[in-house]
Design an enzyme around this catalytic site. Structure first.
Site, short mmCIF file in Angstrom:
data_model
loop_
_atom_site.label_atom_id
_atom_site.label_comp_id
_atom_site.label_asym_id
_atom_site.label_seq_id
_atom_site.Cartn_x
_atom_site.Cartn_y
_atom_site.Cartn_z
CE LYS A 14 -0.69 -4.82 16.44
NZ LYS A 14 0.08 -3.55 16.49
CD GLU A 29 12.40 -1.80 27.11
OE1 GLU A 29 11.99 -0.81 27.77
OE2 GLU A 29 12.69 -1.74 25.92
CB CYS A 65 12.15 2.93 26.88
SG CYS A 65 10.64 2.48 26.01
CD GLU A 118 8.40 6.62 28.87
OE1 GLU A 118 9.46 6.13 28.45
OE2 GLU A 118 7.34 5.98 29.02
#
Length: 493
Positions: free
Chosen positions: A185, A261, A297, A395
């Site tokens: 996906k 993750e 990330c 973040e």
């Protein structure tokens, strides 16, 4: 923007790839795929439905049960995967161009970094296929205990938009090498290259049904994969918010394995003994913060620097930020391209406005190149900021770095660990004792010393806390995500 910025290769497909063929979504629906560089529509891509997920899972299960991939000799799987890697290498420039246009990534990053990494990753796992062994347990003379690993079955791979090729290879490499059937996906914001990889995989000899790609919207296609009772594993890289959803989907369905993750707010710690090397350190940490426009990330978005050298360090960082070339991702001289979508740009600017309002000094961080229609923000260095400020703790996923001072090693460790994330960290010091003490004390899945790094393909990559759990990408440890551990206990008669 030049014409090259918004022109895709002729090989690009926009349908789903199921059971070895390109097909429309079952209801014919599509979604608009938008260029980050101009916010113009690149193309319309198949928006797969729950019915399409059923079809792909059924094809993947048939292929797995037939054993044409799952039960062939490991050396035969290796040969096919090596052909696949060769084909990716032959089409590397094409694939790099697709990602550059689709995700707004600088073309030089794609050609020089991403695609070589993809080829290396597929080859590495191909070579590992016949070098991963089971165990024989210690028993008495009346028994033999075998501990073996078997492919899990049908694996759903959900990849992010920021590294559509790299992350895909980190997951399909071990998943396919282990003998699984895979359903990818791709992110709806960069769906195109995954479809081309599937086509090349089939050309290499991977059987129909073993490598499927379902573009679509997360709350439809992704959710249907997460809830499907015949999907055995979901491997997800993306936001913490969506990762939580996949855990819920697993709990609400068949308790499938979920490997996550997710996000990060990585600390980069610079000790006073680096005073004579600040220019080098700043160059490294500018790369850590601004690589891929900070849309990473493990981006080094929190720099913790000893107060005795903080002023000089900030001056270096500001100069490096101002020197970064922001612009057309198709230009080989571009270092930072656009943010992925307008809402991402708005989010970054909102964080910076909040920092200014609360008294921080913000160098850069302006909306630029607005005439292009794209999502461009100049790199920002935030100084004189409260460690509890949102720009330090949350973040941002943009070209923003916050600099916070410290006085002692204990202070640095406390600041580094004052976060719910735990993906990566970086330590700069000349003292090996300091490096080892701090590396052990910092709660992060990867700790780099004297150079920003996530390690190489031989080392596992994963996080602590809300940065993820359930498995690691890269290294031989990645096989743990995609295999089941089985004990075979034999009584001798």
């Amino acid at each position: 923007m030049t014409a090259a910025s918004i022109v895709l290769p002729d090989t690009v497909k926009t349908q789903a790839y199921i059971d070895g063929a390109f097909v429309d979504a079952s209801d014919g629906s599509t979604f608009a795929n938008i260029s980050p560089a101009t916010n113009e529509v690149l193309n319309e891509v198949a928006a797969c439905t729950a019915q399409d997920v059923d079809t792909a899972v059924a094809a993947a299960r048939r292929a797995f049960d037939a054993g044409h991939w799952s039960r062939i000799a490991p050396a035969d799987r290796k040969a096919v995967l090596l052909r696949f890697a060769d084909l990716v290498e032959q089409h590397a420039e094409e694939l790099a161009h697709i990602d550059s246009v689709d995700a707004g990534k600088p073309i030089s990053d794609c050609i020089d970094g991403d695609l070589p990494d993809v080829v290396l990753t597929i080859r590495w796992y191909a070579e590992a296929v016949d070098k991963v062994f089971g165990k024989v347990s210690p028993t008495g003379t009346d028994n033999v205990g075998l501990v073996v690993r078997e492919p899990a079955g049908v694996v759903a791979v959900v990849v992010p938009w920021n590294f559509p090729s790299n992350t895909l290879s980190w997951k399909i490499g071990p998943a396919l090498a282990a003998g699984n059937s895979v359903i990818v996906k791709p992110a709806e914001l960069s769906p195109l290259s995954a479809l081309r990889y599937a086509e090349l995989a089939t050309e290499a000899g991977i059987p129909a049904g073993v490598f499927n790609v379902l573009p679509g919207l997360g709350h439809v296609t992704g959710k249907a994969l997460g809830l499907h009772p015949d999907v055995d594993v979901v491997s997800f890289t993306g936001s913490t918010e969506v990762g939580r959803m996949f855990l819920k989907y697993a709990a609400d369905s068949n308790l499938k394995q979920v490997a996550l993750e997710m996000g990060g707010k990585s600390p980069q710690i610079v000790f006073a003994d680096m005073a004579d090397e600040l220019a080098q350190v700043a160059e490294d940490l500018a790369g850590a913060a601004f690589w891929n426009g900070g849309q990473n990330c493990s981006a080094g978005s929190r720099i913790l620097v000893h107060n005795s050298i903080k002023k000089d360090f900030v001056e270096h960082m500001v100069g490096l930020a101002q020197a970064r070339v922001v612009g057309d991702p198709a230009d080989v001289g571009t270092e930072i391209g656009p943010l992925i979508e307008p809402s991402a740009k708005e989010r970054v600017l909102r964080f910076l406005d909040g920092a200014r309002t609360n008294g921080a000094t913000v160098h850069g961080g302006e909306s630029i190149l607005e005439e292009t229609g794209g999502n461009y923000v100049s790199p920002a260095v935030v100084d004189e900021v409260d460690p509890q400020a949102a720009v330090v703790r949350e973040e941002i996923f943009g070209p923003v770095v916050a600099v916070v001072g410290f006085d002692t090693e204990d202070d640095a460790i406390a600041l580094a660990n004052d976060t719910a994330y735990g993906l990566a960290a970086n330590i700069w010091t000349r003292d090996i004792n300091t490096a080892l003490r701090v590396a052990k004390a910092v709660r992060a899945g990867t700790v780099a010393v004297n150079g920003f790094s996530e390690g190489d393909i031989s080392t596992p990559f994963g996080g602590f806390g809300i940065s993820g759990f359930g498995g690691h990408d890269k290294g031989l440890e990645a096989f743990d995500q995609y295999t089941e551990l089985k004990t075979i206990w034999i009584t001798l008669r």
